[in-house]
Design an enzyme around this catalytic site. Structure first.
Site, short mmCIF file in Angstrom:
data_model
loop_
_atom_site.label_atom_id
_atom_site.label_comp_id
_atom_site.label_asym_id
_atom_site.label_seq_id
_atom_site.Cartn_x
_atom_site.Cartn_y
_atom_site.Cartn_z
N CYS A 4 0.73 -1.20 0.01
CA CYS A 4 -0.09 0.07 0.17
C CYS A 4 0.86 1.23 -0.13
O CYS A 4 1.78 1.45 0.93
CB CYS A 4 -0.92 0.00 1.33
SG CYS A 4 -1.76 1.60 1.51
N ASP A 30 -0.83 16.52 -2.05
CA ASP A 30 -0.92 15.63 -3.27
C ASP A 30 0.12 15.81 -4.30
O ASP A 30 0.53 16.87 -4.75
CB ASP A 30 -2.43 15.80 -3.65
CG ASP A 30 -2.86 14.69 -4.52
OD1 ASP A 30 -3.76 13.99 -4.28
OD2 ASP A 30 -2.21 14.49 -5.77
N HIS A 46 -4.04 1.12 8.37
CA HIS A 46 -4.72 0.99 7.22
C HIS A 46 -6.29 0.57 7.30
O HIS A 46 -6.56 -0.77 7.66
CB HIS A 46 -3.79 -0.36 6.44
CG HIS A 46 -4.25 -0.64 4.99
ND1 HIS A 46 -3.85 -0.19 3.95
CD2 HIS A 46 -5.45 -1.42 4.71
CE1 HIS A 46 -4.48 -0.72 3.02
NE2 HIS A 46 -5.30 -1.33 3.18
N ASN A 95 -13.23 9.72 -1.92
CA ASN A 95 -13.69 8.88 -3.14
C ASN A 95 -13.60 7.54 -2.67
O ASN A 95 -12.83 7.09 -1.84
CB ASN A 95 -12.56 8.92 -4.33
CG ASN A 95 -12.81 10.19 -5.04
OD1 ASN A 95 -13.57 10.91 -4.86
ND2 ASN A 95 -11.32 10.73 -5.28
N GLY A 101 -14.25 7.00 -7.98
CA GLY A 101 -12.99 7.35 -8.39
C GLY A 101 -11.99 7.06 -7.64
O GLY A 101 -10.90 7.72 -7.73
N HIS A 106 -6.32 3.02 0.37
CA HIS A 106 -6.20 3.36 1.71
C HIS A 106 -7.06 4.66 2.00
O HIS A 106 -6.69 5.66 1.22
CB HIS A 106 -4.45 3.68 1.88
CG HIS A 106 -4.15 3.91 3.45
ND1 HIS A 106 -3.07 3.11 3.92
CD2 HIS A 106 -4.65 4.65 4.44
CE1 HIS A 106 -2.97 3.61 5.29
NE2 HIS A 106 -3.71 4.75 5.32
N HIS A 108 -8.46 7.95 2.66
CA HIS A 108 -7.83 9.36 2.64
C HIS A 108 -8.93 10.49 2.29
O HIS A 108 -9.97 10.34 1.52
CB HIS A 108 -6.71 9.78 1.65
CG HIS A 108 -7.09 9.03 0.23
ND1 HIS A 108 -6.98 7.78 -0.08
CD2 HIS A 108 -7.50 9.84 -0.78
CE1 HIS A 108 -7.40 7.67 -1.48
NE2 HIS A 108 -7.46 9.01 -1.85
N HIS A 110 -9.52 14.34 0.52
CA HIS A 110 -8.79 15.31 -0.15
C HIS A 110 -9.32 16.52 0.51
O HIS A 110 -10.38 16.78 1.01
CB HIS A 110 -9.08 15.37 -1.64
CG HIS A 110 -8.83 14.05 -2.34
ND1 HIS A 110 -7.84 14.06 -3.31
CD2 HIS A 110 -9.37 12.90 -2.24
CE1 HIS A 110 -7.69 13.02 -3.69
NE2 HIS A 110 -8.70 11.92 -3.20
P1 5GP Z 1 -8.13 8.82 -4.83
O1 5GP Z 1 -8.38 8.90 -6.66
O2 5GP Z 1 -7.52 7.59 -4.29
O3 5GP Z 1 -9.31 9.65 -4.17
O4 5GP Z 1 -6.89 9.81 -4.82
C1 5GP Z 1 -5.52 9.57 -4.60
C2 5GP Z 1 -4.71 10.42 -4.62
O5 5GP Z 1 -3.47 10.08 -4.36
C3 5GP Z 1 -4.47 11.29 -6.17
O6 5GP Z 1 -5.07 12.53 -5.95
C4 5GP Z 1 -2.88 11.20 -6.32
O7 5GP Z 1 -2.58 12.25 -7.00
C5 5GP Z 1 -2.33 11.12 -5.12
N1 5GP Z 1 -1.05 10.03 -4.90
C6 5GP Z 1 -1.08 9.15 -5.42
N2 5GP Z 1 0.27 8.62 -5.17
C7 5GP Z 1 0.82 9.59 -4.42
C8 5GP Z 1 2.17 9.60 -4.15
O8 5GP Z 1 3.08 8.61 -4.03
N3 5GP Z 1 2.52 10.66 -3.19
C9 5GP Z 1 1.52 11.69 -3.03
N4 5GP Z 1 1.66 12.94 -2.32
N5 5GP Z 1 0.39 11.60 -3.42
C10 5GP Z 1 -0.02 10.58 -4.24
ZN ZN Z 2 -2.28 1.42 3.46
#
Ligand code: 5GP
Ligand code: ZN
Length: 122
Positions: A4, A30, A46, A95, A101, A106, A108, A110
């Site tokens: 992860c 991000d 996690h 999301n 989306g 894991h 999170h 935004h």
């Molecule tokens: P999701 O689409 O899962 O809600 O958003 C995942 C977010 O994680 C995306 O906005 C993507 O740019 C960000 N992200 C993915 N990998 C990394 C990483 O290695 N480092 C950082 N800082 N952000 C990441």
């Molecule tokens: Zn995780």
């Protein structure tokens, strides 16, 4: 979770621009911002998705929501109201699953803000 990416960011084995840490949460920028400010609030534990949370996660989820406006304020996109005029503000987004989306499984949140228009699709 071995594979992860956010567990690795929590552990520090993948670098991030970390802006907050407490017993339960970290927050960082991000890597692909959709707006001038794009932060991610991530629990240290996690949990794959919001849909897998239950009552045991209530305090952690509450902390995530309460942290969002504080971080937004610290990063210049806090919401303010004075004399009937509202300024600033930000979007909070969780999301969930493919149709939601979600790309990283894991949990999170935004925190997205800054002066509009924003370039991203969020
Ligand atoms: P999701 O689409 O899962 O809600 O958003 C995942 C977010 O994680 C995306 O906005 C993507 O740019 C960000 N992200 C993915 N990998 C990394 C990483 O290695 N480092 C950082 N800082 N952000 C990441
Ligand atoms: Zn995780």
């Amino acid at each position: 979770m071995d594979n992860c990416i956010f567990c690795k960011i929590v552990a520090g084995t993948i670098p991030s621009v970390r802006i907050h840490e407490d017993d339960d949460l970290i927050a960082f920028h991000d890597i692909n911002p959709a707006a001038p400010v794009h932060l991610l609030i991530v629990p240290k534990e996690h949990v794959a998705t919001l849909a897998e949370c239950d009552e045991r996660h209530a305090a952690m989820l509450g902390k995530m929501l309460l942290l969002a406006p504080k971080l937004a304020q610290q990063h210049g996109c806090g919401y303010a109201q004075a004399d009937g005029d509202a300024t600033g503000g930000f979007k909070t987004l969780v999301n969930t699953g493919p149709d939601g989306g979600q790309e990283v499984y894991h949990l999170h949140m935004h925190v997205i803000g800054g002066p509009r228009p924003w370039s991203g699709q969020r």
